[in-house]
Every structure is written in structure tokens, then in C-alpha cells.
Design a protein around this motif. Structure first.
Motif, PDB file in Angstrom:
ATOM      1  N   ILE A  39      62.065  24.867  29.096  1.00 54.04           N
ATOM      2  CA  ILE A  39      62.477  26.569  29.408  1.00 54.04           C
ATOM      3  C   ILE A  39      61.978  27.419  28.462  1.00 54.04           C
ATOM      4  N   GLY A  40      61.329  28.534  28.978  1.00 54.68           N
ATOM      5  CA  GLY A  40      60.540  29.191  27.958  1.00 54.68           C
ATOM      6  C   GLY A  40      58.944  28.732  27.722  1.00 54.68           C
ATOM      7  N   SER A  41      58.508  27.958  28.531  1.00 54.35           N
ATOM      8  CA  SER A  41      57.136  27.567  28.333  1.00 54.35           C
ATOM      9  C   SER A  41      56.192  28.372  28.961  1.00 54.35           C
ATOM     10  N   GLY A  42      56.690  28.960  30.089  1.00 49.61           N
ATOM     11  CA  GLY A  42      55.908  29.896  30.875  1.00 49.61           C
ATOM     12  C   GLY A  42      55.534  29.848  32.263  1.00 49.61           C
ATOM     13  N   LYS A  43      56.433  28.716  32.729  1.00 46.25           N
ATOM     14  CA  LYS A  43      56.242  28.353  34.166  1.00 46.25           C
ATOM     15  C   LYS A  43      55.981  29.584  35.014  1.00 46.25           C
ATOM     16  N   SER A  44      56.730  30.552  34.882  1.00 48.02           N
ATOM     17  CA  SER A  44      56.781  31.826  36.023  1.00 48.02           C
ATOM     18  C   SER A  44      55.602  32.328  35.846  1.00 48.02           C
ATOM     19  N   GLU A  45      55.211  32.469  34.384  1.00 41.71           N
ATOM     20  CA  GLU A  45      53.674  33.187  34.527  1.00 41.71           C
ATOM     21  C   GLU A  45      52.362  32.271  35.151  1.00 41.71           C
ATOM     22  N   VAL A  46      52.587  31.170  34.858  1.00 44.54           N
ATOM     23  CA  VAL A  46      51.434  30.346  35.622  1.00 44.54           C
ATOM     24  C   VAL A  46      51.550  30.321  36.738  1.00 44.54           C
ATOM     25  N   ALA A  47      52.803  30.103  37.593  1.00 38.48           N
ATOM     26  CA  ALA A  47      53.112  30.274  38.838  1.00 38.48           C
ATOM     27  C   ALA A  47      52.462  31.622  39.494  1.00 38.48           C
ATOM     28  N   ARG A  48      52.686  32.884  38.821  1.00 39.17           N
ATOM     29  CA  ARG A  48      52.210  33.930  39.050  1.00 39.17           C
ATOM     30  C   ARG A  48      50.688  34.005  39.250  1.00 39.17           C
ATOM     31  N   LEU A  49      50.054  33.336  38.232  1.00 34.96           N
ATOM     32  CA  LEU A  49      48.389  33.255  38.397  1.00 34.96           C
ATOM     33  C   LEU A  49      48.155  32.426  39.372  1.00 34.96           C
ATOM     34  N   PHE A  50      48.685  31.374  39.797  1.00 34.65           N
ATOM     35  CA  PHE A  50      48.358  30.564  40.862  1.00 34.65           C
ATOM     36  C   PHE A  50      48.572  31.544  42.138  1.00 34.65           C
ATOM     37  N   LYS A  51      49.408  32.280  42.136  1.00 37.51           N
ATOM     38  CA  LYS A  51      49.521  32.880  43.371  1.00 37.51           C
ATOM     39  C   LYS A  51      48.547  34.028  43.389  1.00 37.51           C
ATOM     40  N   GLU A  52      48.014  34.655  42.357  1.00 37.56           N
ATOM     41  CA  GLU A  52      46.939  35.598  42.339  1.00 37.56           C
ATOM     42  C   GLU A  52      45.649  35.030  42.823  1.00 37.56           C
ATOM     43  N   LEU A  53      45.663  33.694  42.571  1.00 38.85           N
ATOM     44  CA  LEU A  53      44.590  32.992  43.126  1.00 38.85           C
ATOM     45  C   LEU A  53      44.551  32.573  44.664  1.00 38.85           C
ATOM     46  N   GLY A  54      45.546  32.451  45.117  1.00 42.28           N
ATOM     47  CA  GLY A  54      45.687  32.282  46.652  1.00 42.28           C
ATOM     48  C   GLY A  54      46.690  31.287  47.193  1.00 42.28           C
ATOM     49  N   ALA A  55      47.420  30.429  45.957  1.00 42.46           N
ATOM     50  CA  ALA A  55      48.230  29.548  46.280  1.00 42.46           C
ATOM     51  C   ALA A  55      49.561  30.118  46.931  1.00 42.46           C
TER      52      ALA A  55
ATOM     53  N   GLY B  90      42.881  29.009  36.347  1.00 42.66           N
ATOM     54  CA  GLY B  90      41.681  29.235  37.017  1.00 42.66           C
ATOM     55  C   GLY B  90      41.006  27.712  37.113  1.00 42.66           C
ATOM     56  N   GLU B  91      40.738  27.260  35.922  1.00 42.54           N
ATOM     57  CA  GLU B  91      40.037  25.824  36.038  1.00 42.54           C
ATOM     58  C   GLU B  91      41.067  24.937  36.737  1.00 42.54           C
ATOM     59  N   VAL B  92      42.190  24.855  36.654  1.00 45.28           N
ATOM     60  CA  VAL B  92      43.071  23.844  37.308  1.00 45.28           C
ATOM     61  C   VAL B  92      43.282  24.176  38.617  1.00 45.28           C
ATOM     62  N   TYR B  93      43.053  25.240  39.129  1.00 49.35           N
ATOM     63  CA  TYR B  93      43.109  25.981  40.829  1.00 49.35           C
ATOM     64  C   TYR B  93      41.893  25.272  41.200  1.00 49.35           C
ATOM     65  N   LYS B  94      40.751  25.256  40.580  1.00 52.42           N
ATOM     66  CA  LYS B  94      39.429  25.024  41.264  1.00 52.42           C
ATOM     67  C   LYS B  94      39.371  23.548  41.418  1.00 52.42           C
ATOM     68  N   SER B  95      39.961  22.787  40.346  1.00 52.54           N
ATOM     69  CA  SER B  95      39.994  21.330  40.298  1.00 52.54           C
ATOM     70  C   SER B  95      40.949  20.845  41.624  1.00 52.54           C
ATOM     71  N   LEU B  96      41.902  21.380  41.696  1.00 52.53           N
ATOM     72  CA  LEU B  96      43.043  21.292  42.969  1.00 52.53           C
ATOM     73  C   LEU B  96      42.458  21.636  44.265  1.00 52.53           C
ATOM     74  N   VAL B  97      41.804  22.509  44.357  1.00 58.07           N
ATOM     75  CA  VAL B  97      41.365  22.791  45.781  1.00 58.07           C
ATOM     76  C   VAL B  97      40.161  22.043  46.146  1.00 58.07           C
ATOM     77  N   ALA B  98      39.457  21.445  44.978  1.00 61.69           N
ATOM     78  CA  ALA B  98      38.032  20.697  45.274  1.00 61.69           C
ATOM     79  C   ALA B  98      38.606  19.319  45.298  1.00 61.69           C
ATOM     80  N   ASP B  99      40.034  19.096  45.335  1.00 66.33           N
ATOM     81  CA  ASP B  99      40.172  17.610  45.415  1.00 66.33           C
ATOM     82  C   ASP B  99      39.643  16.846  46.608  1.00 66.33           C
ATOM     83  N   ASP B 100      39.219  15.680  46.362  1.00 72.28           N
ATOM     84  CA  ASP B 100      38.220  14.891  47.313  1.00 72.28           C
ATOM     85  C   ASP B 100      39.150  14.176  48.470  1.00 72.28           C
ATOM     86  N   ARG B 101      40.719  14.485  48.180  1.00 76.15           N
ATOM     87  CA  ARG B 101      41.123  14.181  49.471  1.00 76.15           C
ATOM     88  C   ARG B 101      41.351  15.276  50.664  1.00 76.15           C
TER      89      ARG B 101
END
Length: 208
Positions: A15-31, A196-207
Motif C-alpha cells: 500500500i502506498g507504493s504507487g500501483k495505481s500510478e503505474v497502472a495508469r501509465l500502462f493504460k496510457e501505453l495501450g494496455a 515504458g521499458e517494462v511495457y516494451k519488454s512485455l509486448v515483445a515477449d517471444d511467446r
């Protein structure tokens, strides 16, 4: 789990780590984002079985005049009584789990998505299985930073903020269970770059 070309990832943290803000940024990127806090509200909406069970546990005093749940009052009770908190979690976690499964299926059925982020604050604490999640992201920040954020967000005392923080699994243990860790104690621009870096690595996942 990569389902129909869509990677499903859990997002958790103290709690308080900033999960909501991280989620918002992922959403901005298209998730697509599933917010378990919103599902928790749905679980106790007026007329629901969840609300009925919560009232049976705490009494009708936890209801607002309009019949909705007084979440602040319930929070004050459960963060002062570990037994009551466990009883509440036993009621709500399975309901939220079911709502999450339904929401995930609904989003995936829509198609045209490469990434779904499920924000589940008590992912590890719930003890429930989420086999549809292929990776787990843990958001971290120093306890002192989290406490300040909780106090500012909730307008509560430092003592109560610390009680809420300490009621959860330790950040160190959560990190041990993570596939990806996002540290969030710096600036918003720094966090945005990390996400942004995590998003790129996830969408490029080789699976895919």
C-alpha cells in the motif's frame, strides 16, 4: 498466460507504493487494466451477497444512509482487529476473484489487445490462485515514502498509516515472488520511463 495473443500480467505491491500510478501509465501505453479495488467496490454494492455478508459480520452500523457500505468505518475496524480483517478477507477475496475472472474473459473476448494488467493489491496475501497471470510485477518504494503517501491520500494519522502498511506482506517477500520489479520512489518522469521499458519488454515477449 498468453491467451489469443494477449499477455495477462498481475500488478501488486505494498500500500502506498504507487500501483495505481503505474497502472495508469500502462493504460496510457495501450494496455487494458483491471482494477481489483473497483471490483472490491462491486463486490459490496447495495443488494449484493457480499454486502449482506459484511453486514452480518459487522452489523448495520457500517452502512451509509443510502444503503452503501461505509468503507472508511470498515477500514478503521479491520486495521485495528486482525481477526476481523481476516474474516472480511474470507468473505470478499473469493467474490473479487470471481469478478476478476469474468472481467478478464470479457476483455480477452474483445480481441485486439496485446497486454492486460491486473492490479491486485493483495495478490499474495489472498492465498488464491490466479493461473491466468503469466507474470507478476511488484511495485516497490521505501516504507517511509509509502507512509507519507498513505497519510496524504487517506488523510489519516501516521500511526494508522503504519498499521495499514504492516498489515500486508513485507515488501521484501513480495519482491522475492516477483518476475519484474518497478521501484517507485523518484520522479514521475523516472517512473514513466521505467514503465515504458517494462511495457516494451512485455509486448515483445517471444511467446506471442
Amino acid at each position: 498466460m498468453a491467451t489469443s495473443g494477449c499477455l495477462t500480467v498481475g500488478l501488486t505491491g505494498s500500500i502506498g507504493s504507487g500501483k495505481s500510478e503505474v497502472a495508469r501509465l500502462f493504460k496510457e501505453l495501450g494496455a487494458a487494466v483491471i482494477d481489483s479495488d473497483q471490483l472490491a467496490r462491486e463486490a459490496v454494492k447495495p443488494g449484493s451477497l457480499g454486502l449482506q455478508q459484511v453486514v452480518e459480520l459487522f452489523g448495520a452500523d457500517v452502512l451509509n444512509r443510502d444503503g452503501s457500505l461505509n468503507r472508511k468505518m470498515v477500514g478503521e475496524i479491520v486495521f485495528s482487529d486482525a481477526v476481523k480483517r481476516k474474516q472480511l478477507e474470507t468473505i470478499l477475496h473469493p467474490i473479487i476473484r470471481g469478478l476478476h475472472k469474468d472481467k478478464m474473459q470479457e476483455i480477452i473476448a474483445q480481441g485486439n489487445l496485446s497486454l492486460v494488467i491486473s492490479v491486485i493489491p493483495l495478490l499474495f496475501e489472498s492465498g488464491l490462485s490466479y493461473p491466468e497471470l503469466s507474470k507478476i510485477i511488484v511495485v516497490t518504494a521505501p516504507k517511509s515514502v509509502c507512509i507519507e503517501r498513505i497519510m496524504k491520500r487517506d488523510g489519516c494519522s501516521r500511526e494508522f498509516a503504519e498499521r495499514k502498511f504492516d498489515a500486508q506482506m513485507s515488501p521484501e517477500e513480495k519482491v522475492k515472488r516477483a518476475d519484474i520489479v518497478i521501484e517507485n520512489s523518484s520522479s514521475l518522469s523516472d517512473l514513466k520511463e521505467k514503465v515504458g521499458e517494462v511495457y516494451k519488454s512485455l509486448v515483445a515477449d517471444d511467446r506471442f
